[in-house]
Design a protein around this motif. Structure first.
Motif, PDB file in Angstrom:
ATOM      1  N   THR A 152       9.573   2.680  -7.047  1.00 24.74           N
ATOM      2  CA  THR A 152       8.652   1.946  -7.919  1.00 24.74           C
ATOM      3  C   THR A 152       9.104   2.058  -9.370  1.00 24.74           C
ATOM      4  OG1 THR A 152       6.791   2.364  -6.432  1.00 24.74           O
ATOM      5  CG2 THR A 152       6.264   1.745  -8.693  1.00 24.74           C
ATOM      6  N   ARG A 154       7.946   0.958 -13.105  1.00 22.85           N
ATOM      7  CA  ARG A 154       6.781   0.433 -13.823  1.00 22.85           C
ATOM      8  C   ARG A 154       7.144  -0.173 -15.177  1.00 22.85           C
ATOM      9  NH1 ARG A 154       2.532   1.284 -10.860  1.00 22.85           N
ATOM     10  NH2 ARG A 154       2.527   2.993  -9.342  1.00 22.85           N
ATOM     11  N   LYS A 171       9.338  -1.820  -5.783  1.00 23.41           N
ATOM     12  CA  LYS A 171       8.326  -2.521  -6.556  1.00 23.41           C
ATOM     13  C   LYS A 171       8.714  -2.509  -8.038  1.00 23.41           C
ATOM     14  CE  LYS A 171       5.606  -3.374  -3.056  1.00 23.41           C
ATOM     15  NZ  LYS A 171       5.459  -4.768  -2.553  1.00 23.41           N
ATOM     16  N   HIS A 173       7.234  -3.634 -11.592  1.00 26.76           N
ATOM     17  CA  HIS A 173       5.991  -4.069 -12.217  1.00 26.76           C
ATOM     18  C   HIS A 173       6.229  -4.814 -13.528  1.00 26.76           C
ATOM     19  CE1 HIS A 173       3.011  -2.032  -9.562  1.00 26.76           C
ATOM     20  NE2 HIS A 173       4.080  -1.300  -9.270  1.00 26.76           N
TER      21      HIS A 173
END
Length: 375
Positions: A152, A154, A171, A173
């Motif tokens: 992930t 961010r 992921k 963001h």
């Protein structure tokens, strides 16, 4: 600017306090109340360090918490304990399996950020193979060969790689800029209210970190270059200082001979590698020799800097200690890097420096073998 100030403070604090250990195997099993500076073949940190930790060696394992910064260089480095502040490391294989309180800067051959890792600052990574399965809170900036991301991110991302793999659990963001040797790639379902953009200009930035220009095009790269050079010199000095010390004996009377042996190394090894790769039975040996040869080219001027300092120490009969030699070698490495970027003359100077360096080390090995046969 913060990185530059931090680097200067780290360098001068090591020299000023001099709390160093230089043993082969070091085990830290008691809580350390202050900063620590350690060099050894194997270092295991099983207790908390309530300050900064600077380590260099062949095999480094940090299992407990560091309350300040961690600066390290080694062949195999594993971080399993919580680091409260910044981490700046260089090595062959680096594994991050813990929480980092602030920024993480890595220069390595193989880098693994496990699923247990959490980087609360930004992650800056220059490496051959990069695997990111953990979480990065701020900016991600990765330059590598094979880059795999399955964690992930961010913050915004900048990813440059010869091969980029986006895993099913990845992921992003915020927006991603990337360059991939084969062109655009499918980020699938990894973009969360973000977009990915292929940026051809990143290929130019990639070339700025090449063998001939790395660390010379911007202040940021200079800072990173100095830090990386310091870490590599630290680990090379910790592991091979006896080899450097004995290699300079008689060097003054064997400069031409050293140059000849070194030239044979620079020309002959690639030819042997090609021959080995042409034979099926020789492929493993050829691949191994290729890695060693590339390493010797990438870090040749750092090895030359150490050899040069040991030569002056021997010639002038100076009583320089471990840290004095390390910092003088860093200064020599910076000077050599500046000289070797001069067009045409820089290439010639690099060949001469590398030839004399590896020739002197080769002669040292031959002398050792002769003495072993005599005995």
């Amino acid at each position: 600017m913060k990185k530059l100030i931090t680097l200067i403070l780290v360098l001068f604090s090591v020299h000023s306090f001099g709390q160093s250990e230089e043993r082969k195997d070091i085990l830290i099993d008691k809580v350390q109340p202050d900063d620590m500076y350690i060099a050894g073949e194997k270092i295991t940190v099983n207790a908390a360090v309530k300050g900064d930790l600077v380590i260099a060696g062949g095999n480094l394992i940090v299992k407990d918490s560091i309350h300040g910064d961690l600066t390290g260089a080694g062949g195999d480095l594993s971080i399993e304990g919580h680091i409260a502040d910044d981490v700046r490391v260089a090595g062959g294989k680096i594994t991050i399996d813990s929480e980092i309180g602030d920024d993480l800067v890595i220069f390595g051959g193989e880098v693994i950020i496990t699923e247990n890792a959490r980087i609360n600052g930004k992650l800056v990574c220059f490496a051959g193979d990069v695997t990111i399965n953990g979480e990065v809170i701020e900016i991600l900036d990765v330059r590598g060969g094979d880059v795999s991301i399955n964690g992930t991110i961010r913050g915004t991302s900048k990813v440059v790689g010869e091969d980029i793999t986006i895993g099913s659990n990845a992921k992003f963001h915020k927006d991603v800029e990337y360059w991939y040797s084969d062109g655009e790639i499918d980020f699938k379902n990894s973009l969360v209210n973000a977009k990915a953009q292929f940026n051809e200009d990143l290929a130019k930035e990639k070339s700025q970190t090449s063998l001939t220009t790395f660390g010379t095009n911007s202040l940021k790269l200079w800072v990173f270059y100095i830090l990386s050079a310091f870490l590599v010199i630290l680990v090379l000095h910790a592991l091979f200082r006896n080899a450097f010390s004995s290699a300079v004996e008689g060097l003054e009377n064997n400069v031409l001979k050293s140059f000849g042996f070194g030239l044979i190394y620079l020309i002959g090894i690639p030819l042997l590698i090609i021959l080995a790769l042409l034979m099926i039975i020789g492929i493993p040996l050829g691949l191994f020799a290729t890695v060693i040869f590339i390493f010797s080219l990438l870090f040749g001027h750092l090895i030359a800097a150490l050899l040069l300092v040991y030569y002056f120490k021997f010639k002038k009969e100076k009583d320089w200690g471990f840290w004095s030699i390390t910092f003088l070698a860093l200064l020599c490495a910076i000077i050599l890097r500046v000289l070797t970027i001069i067009p045409f003359a820089g290439i010639l100077l690099s060949v001469i420096i590398l030839s004399i360096t590896y020739g002197a080390l080769t002669l040292k090995v031959l002398r050792s073998k002769k003495e072993l046969v005599k005995n």
